[in-house]
Design a protein around this motif. Structure first.
Motif, mmCIF file in Angstrom:
data_model
loop_
_atom_site.group_PDB
_atom_site.id
_atom_site.type_symbol
_atom_site.label_atom_id
_atom_site.label_comp_id
_atom_site.label_asym_id
_atom_site.label_seq_id
_atom_site.Cartn_x
_atom_site.Cartn_y
_atom_site.Cartn_z
ATOM 1 N N ILE A 115 20.257 45.059 109.131
ATOM 2 C CA ILE A 115 19.818 45.960 108.066
ATOM 3 C C ILE A 115 20.270 47.383 108.343
ATOM 4 C CG2 ILE A 115 17.779 46.946 106.947
ATOM 5 C CD1 ILE A 115 16.359 44.282 107.507
ATOM 6 N N GLN A 116 20.210 47.792 109.589
ATOM 7 C CA GLN A 116 20.560 49.160 109.958
ATOM 8 C C GLN A 116 21.862 49.191 110.748
ATOM 9 O OE1 GLN A 116 17.248 50.956 111.987
ATOM 10 N NE2 GLN A 116 15.841 50.656 110.279
ATOM 11 N N SER A 117 22.582 50.292 110.610
ATOM 12 C CA SER A 117 23.834 50.504 111.343
ATOM 13 C C SER A 117 23.838 51.922 111.895
ATOM 14 C CB SER A 117 25.039 50.265 110.430
ATOM 15 O OG SER A 117 25.013 51.166 109.328
ATOM 16 N N GLN A 118 24.908 52.256 112.627
ATOM 17 C CA GLN A 118 25.060 53.584 113.230
ATOM 18 C C GLN A 118 23.836 53.925 114.082
ATOM 19 O OE1 GLN A 118 26.266 56.573 110.329
ATOM 20 N NE2 GLN A 118 27.244 55.002 109.060
ATOM 21 N N LEU A 119 23.596 53.094 115.097
ATOM 22 C CA LEU A 119 22.387 53.212 115.911
ATOM 23 C C LEU A 119 22.615 54.067 117.152
ATOM 24 C CD1 LEU A 119 21.199 49.490 115.828
ATOM 25 C CD2 LEU A 119 20.524 51.352 114.301
ATOM 26 N N ILE A 120 21.695 54.963 117.396
ATOM 27 C CA ILE A 120 21.653 55.741 118.633
ATOM 28 C C ILE A 120 20.441 55.244 119.418
ATOM 29 C CG2 ILE A 120 21.424 58.039 119.649
ATOM 30 C CD1 ILE A 120 22.567 59.120 116.973
ATOM 31 N N ASP A 121 20.630 54.908 120.682
ATOM 32 C CA ASP A 121 19.526 54.339 121.455
ATOM 33 C C ASP A 121 19.322 55.071 122.768
ATOM 34 O OD1 ASP A 121 20.646 52.645 123.943
ATOM 35 O OD2 ASP A 121 22.051 52.376 122.285
ATOM 36 N N GLY A 122 18.079 55.071 123.197
ATOM 37 C CA GLY A 122 17.714 55.569 124.511
ATOM 38 C C GLY A 122 16.864 54.525 125.208
ATOM 39 N N LEU A 123 17.066 54.335 126.508
ATOM 40 C CA LEU A 123 16.293 53.316 127.231
ATOM 41 C C LEU A 123 15.815 53.864 128.561
ATOM 42 C CD1 LEU A 123 17.772 51.691 129.854
ATOM 43 C CD2 LEU A 123 19.310 50.999 128.033
ATOM 44 N N ILE A 124 14.738 53.271 129.041
ATOM 45 C CA ILE A 124 14.219 53.542 130.373
ATOM 46 C C ILE A 124 13.821 52.210 130.991
ATOM 47 C CG2 ILE A 124 11.894 53.990 129.494
ATOM 48 C CD1 ILE A 124 11.602 56.034 131.808
ATOM 49 N N LYS A 125 14.106 52.051 132.267
ATOM 50 C CA LYS A 125 13.844 50.781 132.952
ATOM 51 C C LYS A 125 13.347 51.073 134.356
ATOM 52 C CE LYS A 125 16.464 46.571 134.178
ATOM 53 N NZ LYS A 125 17.817 45.982 134.075
ATOM 54 N N TYR A 126 12.275 50.385 134.730
ATOM 55 C CA TYR A 126 11.648 50.612 136.037
ATOM 56 C C TYR A 126 11.444 49.289 136.744
ATOM 57 C CZ TYR A 126 8.245 51.984 139.576
ATOM 58 O OH TYR A 126 7.591 52.196 140.765
ATOM 59 N N LYS A 127 11.824 49.224 138.005
ATOM 60 C CA LYS A 127 11.642 47.999 138.791
ATOM 61 C C LYS A 127 10.301 48.064 139.502
ATOM 62 C CE LYS A 127 14.179 44.616 141.444
ATOM 63 N NZ LYS A 127 15.493 44.267 142.019
ATOM 64 N N LEU A 128 9.399 47.206 139.077
ATOM 65 C CA LEU A 128 8.032 47.209 139.585
ATOM 66 C C LEU A 128 7.925 46.474 140.917
ATOM 67 C CD1 LEU A 128 5.162 48.126 138.732
ATOM 68 C CD2 LEU A 128 4.876 45.878 137.685
ATOM 69 N N LEU A 129 8.600 45.313 141.018
ATOM 70 C CA LEU A 129 8.548 44.494 142.229
ATOM 71 C C LEU A 129 9.941 43.981 142.560
ATOM 72 C CD1 LEU A 129 5.413 42.241 141.533
ATOM 73 C CD2 LEU A 129 5.506 44.179 143.103
ATOM 74 N N SER A 130 10.195 43.799 143.849
ATOM 75 C CA SER A 130 11.454 43.203 144.298
ATOM 76 C C SER A 130 11.147 41.958 145.113
ATOM 77 C CB SER A 130 12.253 44.185 145.152
ATOM 78 O OG SER A 130 12.690 45.289 144.392
ATOM 79 N N GLN A 131 11.777 40.849 144.765
ATOM 80 C CA GLN A 131 11.620 39.616 145.540
ATOM 81 C C GLN A 131 12.096 39.852 146.968
ATOM 82 O OE1 GLN A 131 13.752 36.272 143.913
ATOM 83 N NE2 GLN A 131 13.441 35.025 145.735
ATOM 84 N N THR A 132 11.382 39.275 147.932
ATOM 85 C CA THR A 132 11.766 39.443 149.332
ATOM 86 C C THR A 132 12.280 38.125 149.917
ATOM 87 O OG1 THR A 132 9.489 39.010 150.062
ATOM 88 C CG2 THR A 132 10.130 41.313 149.712
ATOM 89 N N THR A 133 13.091 38.242 150.940
ATOM 90 C CA THR A 133 13.723 37.064 151.543
ATOM 91 C C THR A 133 12.713 36.138 152.213
ATOM 92 O OG1 THR A 133 14.168 38.375 153.529
ATOM 93 C CG2 THR A 133 15.932 38.217 151.901
#
Length: 315
Positions: A115-133
């Motif tokens: 439906i929409q075009s010409q999109l401008i986007d902003g994102l944020i991403k945070y790693k809460l946990l990391s799998q351990t060996t």
């Protein structure tokens, strides 16, 4: 006799000290590997359409190009369109940056497909946990949020879903939790509960939609992996029935491809029935089907640059 006793005591003491040293070395070696994070669950921050739990490292800049071609087969594909390569359904060009090893941000521009075009986007991403060996933490968890705003000209008809009364009508939001686990050295699995909110939609469409994504990666070699990804949007039956009566059906996005890492590049070659790149479009608005030949090939290119310092990790 005294000399013999002294020699025996010296040998015993040496043996005890040697054993103690070995035990101490093992203790330190064990402590050094405890709770170490699992590396390279995926090679990039994306799988095919959605995000992975991988992050950019601190001061790392990622230049990305995501491209989707036209239908490879079906009514609009085949030799007449060079199997879709003459057409482009969506393109996203973006810069993403690692503020820390756990936090990254991004800014992009997409052609848009829906439906929409010409999109401008902003994102944020945070790693809460990391799998351990050592499985002290059994899986990795990342949280992602993005917002898109369309710069397209508003439709004149107020009933049209592309009619924008104000700036708020132009905006869409996505919040996602990404949960991944690397099993052994070759297999990675991911679940991605997702919430999509669109401020402006058509009649009987849904402003709020939940979806569940599932993905996996099978390592084929040191630098190549086979990847698959699927999203199931929870669209109401009333909405499905209405659009079906209008001759429009919605399909669940499904993609398969190869993930190739070549030094500073991560390159994806994939096939998917989704025409769009943005979550706010490919999750609720995919209307093309694999079974009707409405799949397309595409690629994601990621080129990383390390700013303000040198790389301090090993491949």
């Amino acid at each position: 006799m005294k000399r013999l006793i002294a020699i025996i005591l010296f040998c015993c003491t040496g043996s005890i000290v040697s054993q103690a040293q070995n035990d101490l070395d093992k203790l330190f070696d064990s402590a050094a590997i405890r709770h170490q994070p699992v590396m390279y669950t995926y090679k990039g921050t994306r799988i095919i359409l959605g995000h992975s739990t991988e992050m950019l490292r601190k001061h790392e800049l990622d230049f990305r190009v995501d491209h989707r071609f036209g239908d490879a087969a079906g009514e609009f594909g085949g030799p007449k369109s060079f199997f879709g390569m003459d057409n482009s359904t969506d393109i996203r060009i973006a810069f993403e940056y690692g503020i820390s090893d756990r936090l990254m941000v991004g800014l992009g521009r997409s052609k848009g497909s829906g439906i929409q075009s010409q999109l401008i986007d902003g994102l944020i991403k945070y790693k809460l946990l990391s799998q351990t060996t050592d499985n002290h933490v059994p899986f990795s968890v990342a949280l992602m949020a993005n917002v898109t705003i369309t710069a397209m000209t508003s439709a004149k008809d107020s009933v049209n879903p592309a009619f924008f009364k104000d700036a708020a009508d132009r905006m869409n939001y996505v919040v996602q939790a990404i949960v991944s686990r690397k099993i052994g050295d070759r297999l990675s699995l991911t679940l991605s509960p997702t919430y999509v909110h669109r401020n402006r939609v058509g009649y009987m469409d849904m402003n709020n939609m939940f979806a569940l994504g599932a993905a996996g990666r099978l390592k084929l070699s040191k630098r190549v992996g086979f990847i698959v990804e699927y999203f199931y949007p929870f669209r109401t039956q009333e909405s499905k029935d209405y659009y079906k009566s209008q001759g429009l059906s919605f399909y669940n996005p499904l993609g398969v491809g190869l993930e190739i890492e070549t030094g500073g590049h991560v390159f994806h070659i994939n096939f998917t029935n989704a025409t769009a790149v943005q979550e706010s479009q490919f999750i609720p608005e995919t209307t093309t089907s694999w079974l009707q030949g409405q799949y397309r090939w595409g690629f994601n290119i990621s080129r990383r640059f390390t700013l303000f310092g040198k790389k301090n990790w090993k491949k």
